[in-house]
Every structure is written in structure tokens, then in C-alpha cells.
Design an enzyme around this catalytic site. Sequence first.
Site, mmCIF file in Angstrom:
data_model
loop_
_atom_site.group_PDB
_atom_site.id
_atom_site.type_symbol
_atom_site.label_atom_id
_atom_site.label_comp_id
_atom_site.label_asym_id
_atom_site.label_seq_id
_atom_site.Cartn_x
_atom_site.Cartn_y
_atom_site.Cartn_z
ATOM 1 N N GLY A 300 0.825 -1.203 0.000
ATOM 2 C CA GLY A 300 0.000 0.000 0.000
ATOM 3 C C GLY A 300 0.856 1.248 0.000
ATOM 4 N N GLY A 302 1.148 4.899 1.985
ATOM 5 C CA GLY A 302 0.724 5.685 3.133
ATOM 6 C C GLY A 302 0.917 7.169 2.889
ATOM 7 C CD GLU A 303 -0.118 12.270 6.246
ATOM 8 O OE1 GLU A 303 -0.089 13.506 6.275
ATOM 9 O OE2 GLU A 303 -0.405 11.559 7.220
ATOM 10 C CG PHE A 304 4.444 10.441 6.511
ATOM 11 C CD1 PHE A 304 4.801 11.777 6.511
ATOM 12 C CD2 PHE A 304 3.469 10.009 7.395
ATOM 13 C CE1 PHE A 304 4.192 12.670 7.380
ATOM 14 C CE2 PHE A 304 2.863 10.893 8.258
ATOM 15 C CZ PHE A 304 3.219 12.238 8.253
ATOM 16 C CD GLU A 306 7.253 2.074 -2.154
ATOM 17 O OE1 GLU A 306 7.138 2.137 -3.388
ATOM 18 O OE2 GLU A 306 8.166 1.419 -1.576
ATOM 19 C CB VAL A 307 2.241 0.435 3.780
ATOM 20 C CG1 VAL A 307 2.025 -0.571 4.911
ATOM 21 C CG2 VAL A 307 1.885 1.841 4.240
ATOM 22 C CE LYS A 325 1.316 2.765 8.991
ATOM 23 N NZ LYS A 325 0.512 3.727 9.775
ATOM 24 C CG ASP A 418 -9.405 9.119 11.087
ATOM 25 O OD1 ASP A 418 -10.586 9.133 10.696
ATOM 26 O OD2 ASP A 418 -8.442 8.972 10.316
#
Length: 659
Positions: A300, A302-304, A306-307, A325, A418
Site C-alpha cells: 500500500g 501511506g501518507e509519508f 510506501e507500506v 511503513k 479518526d
Amino acid sequence: PPTAPLHLISNVNETSVNLEWSTPLSSGGRQDLSYNVVCKRCGPEGTRCQPCGNGVHFSPQQLSLRATKVSINDLQAHTNYTFEIWAVNGVSQQSPGPEQAVSVTVTTNQAAPSPVNSIQAKDITRHTISLAWQQPEKANGVILEYEVKYYEKDQNERSYRIIKTSSRNTDIKGLTPLTSYVFHVRARTAAGYGEFSAPFEFMTNSVPAPIIGDGTNSTVLLVSVVGSVVLLLILISAFVISRRRSKYSKAKQDADEEKHLHQGVRIYVDPFTYEDPNQAVRQFAKEIDASCIKIEKVIGIGEFGEVCSGRLKMPGKREICVAIKTLKAGYTDKQRRDFLSEASIMGQFDHPNIIHLEGVVTKCKPVMIITEYMENGSLDAFLRKNDGRFTVIQLVGILRGIASGMKYLSDMSYVHRDLAARNILVNSNLVCKVSDFGMSRVLEDDPEAAYTTRGGKIPIRWTAPEAIAYRKFTSASDVWSYGIVMWEVMSYGERPYWDMSNQDVIKAIDEGYRLPPPMDCPVALHQLMLDCWQRERGDRPKFGQIVNMLDKLIRNPNSLKRTGGETTRPSTTLLEPVSPELSSALGSVEDWLQAIGMERYSDNFTAAGYTSPEAVVHMTQEDMGRIGISSAAHQNKILTSVQGMLSQMQQIQGRMVPV
């Protein structure tokens, strides 16, 4: 002999497991069908299994069961168990075979330790009692500390004192001579405190007689006598003062008790309060050598960065699967700080329903956060992929796990902000764990976010009204979000409020509309959702109450059988409410009151002529007072449930529910 039982399902509750199954396809043509339960304790991945032994208890029994369910209690924490359910009849002993059994393997959660059984006084003086005790029979994990509660026998128990120790002994000092004291001890693991031991009573020694000369030294005699008189006066004064103090206001006693009760509870520390953010990372996250990590594939973005999934092999430990992460190249100092802040948060938590942090890599590039690997990914995608495949009990078990994790966070004074099914991860055993602790950031690219009046972005569909309007995030706003997660779970990952715009959602909520029950959703679960969506945050249940409610539903599966009837899933149309015609599925008024715990008022309703759901649904708060329901809390609970009745019919007609 009969064939094997069918549809075996399990539900793990700390160190207890509930099993339920269906009757075999064939009973062997006999009427003497019963069931035997085999319990095995196993090593990692089902290896080295051995019988559970005598310490495990079965309810109602282990052998010759007539019912198709059983509860197994007093298991060990963090342990793999395999349970076999054998269908047997009178000829099974003639030709037993594996085709008569069905099995399931589960892993128990962490649990609080059992009580300490005995306390011994190793040494007693005038002012000190030295205590020692044995470890609880069932530690259920690593004992982090012990708590000793003690008080004078003749004093009010609420005036107790607390001493904490990491060892199994302690010295209680500063005691009054010739006084009886009562002691209780309890142990704590990462799962929390166990129960206090039974009371143990010990008395301090008396003050020894003064040593006086042979009578010829009058000065020594005089000093001794005067000293004794002064000591006596001091003791009398201390006694009078202590008696007066014991008459202080009850409010202060309650405050002191509250303080004692919360001693030892860990409180979340915000990493952004550190002047040097790296210090928070060092304090709460373990540094891992990059050579111990093997990245296998990207799963996946992520915001920062790759995961990835991969493997972690620490020296002296077995290799495990992990999620990794990574922080993308070219990051700024702020991005690095925000990225690692999630590790600083996650590293403070230790609970079976919270994602576990293995550690971080900060001394080389790429910077990484290493967590346990959750094979089934996010809960919303997992539910959509398995639409309709789970029993109601299994779905309630999923909800119970999430609520348990949120109770832990709430007890630590952490507000998630969240909570949504997309931020719940699912492992291979269907254990759900709360994740994504990065909500402190601004969600610039989140498609579920919308601008608020204050400028930041928040996930509107999951967020409580006061958090949207005033950015007032609390555990109560997390409870609102949990209600939305309940709706997501029961609808198998459907999008809350369907294709309505964020502004339409805000407007509908403000006007008092709430989501209707998903298809085949039990009334009791939708009622709990409505409780979570109370406009006043003080009226919403606490996470501890939610866990208790779900536990009751799991223990009484019949309470989950009443639904709003067979309906199609509701449309997105938002219309004015119409006069409902309640379906027969709602049952009698007496059944309804019993379902919401208000059966005490059955006679009040009957005497006033409210004998059908059609009559009850038109009741007002004034009507409640008129028939003798004076408690405002009970009035609110009944009126909220009445709205639940309305929601049944609104669902049939494809409408949201006004509350």
C-alpha cells in the site's frame, strides 16, 4: 455413529471462549445424540498440543452435552488452544473416527491476574509490618507490579492507603503501635489490575516499658516519668485529631477514594509536548537494526511513503511477519517528526485490540516504523469481500474487540479522533485491532475529509457534531464514531450516509436524523448505535458500558434474534418522517421493555393503556411523567428506544431516522 457437528464458531473473551455449533447432518438414526468437548493447549502455529488439564472449567459441562454450545473458562492468557467438538451416540465407541468431530483453533487474549491467595507477616515491630505473598495462581502475563491497600481495622475502609512494589514483599512503615491493620494485595499485568485479595489482619507491637534505674537516681526517674506523660499527651492529641479528621466531608472522602482508585493507571503522553521529538521516540519506541528486517513486497501507499510486508528476525527470537511503513526520500524535518510521532504514540499501548509496535529504524535510511502484520487488512475492505458470510455473534465479537481496544485508549486518556472501519485491521484469527494514530496531522489528501469552520480537515461522516462545529474531540466523540463503525460492520462495509454530500450529512444530523438499521440488524444493536449518536455527549455511553452491553448480548444470543424484519437495504433518500405502522417484528410492549432493561415499568405502561407498540410510539416526555416514570435518565432511555422503533419502519420505507 453420527457425522460431525456443523458451523462451529468461536468467540474469545480474554481467557474465556464461547463455542457454538449446529447439529450434524446425520444423527446415525438414533435419538441419543450428545456432544463431547476436547480441549488442547498448543504451541505456536498449532504445534506440540497437549491436554488442557484440570484447571479449565466447562459450562454447563464437558461431556454428554445436549445443548449445542459451551463456555470454557479459566484458560491461560496469550495461549493457543484447539477445541474439538465430537458428536456421539450409543454406538460411537464401536467405531469412533475423525469424521465425527469438528475443530477450531483460537488464541486467548491478555487478562488481569487472578487474586493473591495469601499474605504473610514476616516481621512486626511497633511501627512496621513486613509483608510477603506468593504470585497469583494465574498470572495471565508478566506481573508489572503489586498494589498493597491497608487501613486501620477500626477506621472506615475508605480511608485506606496504597503502596506499590514490583517485588512480592514490602515494608509498611509509619504505623501506630498496638493497632490492628487490614491488608489487601492485588497484581497488575498489561491488561490491568486483578481483584484484591481477601482481607488479612495483623497487629503492631506494643510500646515497650521504659527502663528506669534503682530509684536512687531521682533525675532519671523524673525525666522518665515526664517523658511518659508527654508521650501519652501526644498520643491522646493525635487520636483526637484523627477522630476529628475522620468527620471531614464525604465529598473529600469520595475525592480521595477516586484518587486512590486511579493510582497506577497509565496516562497517555503526547509526543508533541516534548521539546525534542526524538526523545519521545527513544522513550516509547525500540530502535531496531535494519539488518534484522527483510522487506518482501509493497502492500500500500501511506501518507509519508510506501507500506510493505516483510519479516523481522531479532537475535534469540523466532522470525515473525511484520508490516513496514517507510518515510519517502526528500522528507522535511517536520515530515520526519510527524511520521515518527505515530510510533511514539503506538509504543505507549499494550492491548490485544490495539496494533502492536515492534520498533523503529531511525539511524539509517529509509526511516521505518515496524508493526505486527495483519493478514486480512482493513476491516471495511475485509467486510465487503466477505459480505454476508458471518453470523451475528461473530459480528458482535468483532464489535466487542474494537470496543475493548477503545476502552483501553479511553482509560489512558487518549482520544483517537479518526475511528472508522478503514482504520481497524484484521488478523488471520479475525481479531480486530485499532490502528492509525496519526490524526494529529492535517488530512490534506483524505477523500473522507471536508473543511470545517475552523480550517482543518476531519472525516465528517464518522465525526460527532460538537467535534465538527467546535473541534471538541473527547472520548465521547470517539463513542459517536464507534456507533458509525457498528453500522459499517453490520452493513458489511457499506459507506455511511451512502452518496450524500458532506454538507447534507451535517444538515441531516443537525436536524435530528440518524442512520437506520442495516439489513437484518438486531434491534438491540441499532439501539446501541442510537445511544452512541446522542446529541448531548454526556448522554452517550462510556466504552466500558459498551463492552459490558456487548458481553451481555454475546452471553444471551436470543437477544440478537429480533430484527426489524426482512428488508432491502435503505435508499439514500432523506424525507420527512411519516406516521409509522409498526411491524409485528417489534413484539409486545413487555418484551420491548425487557430488552432495554426497563421491565420495572411494565405495570405502569399496562395501567395507562400503553399495551401495543403503536400506542407507545406516540408517547412524549410528559406522558412518561404522568404514568409514574420520574427518572429523567429512564425517560431518555425509553424515548430513545421509541425512536429505534420508528427507525424500523423508516428503514422499510428507505428513509433516515429522526431522533
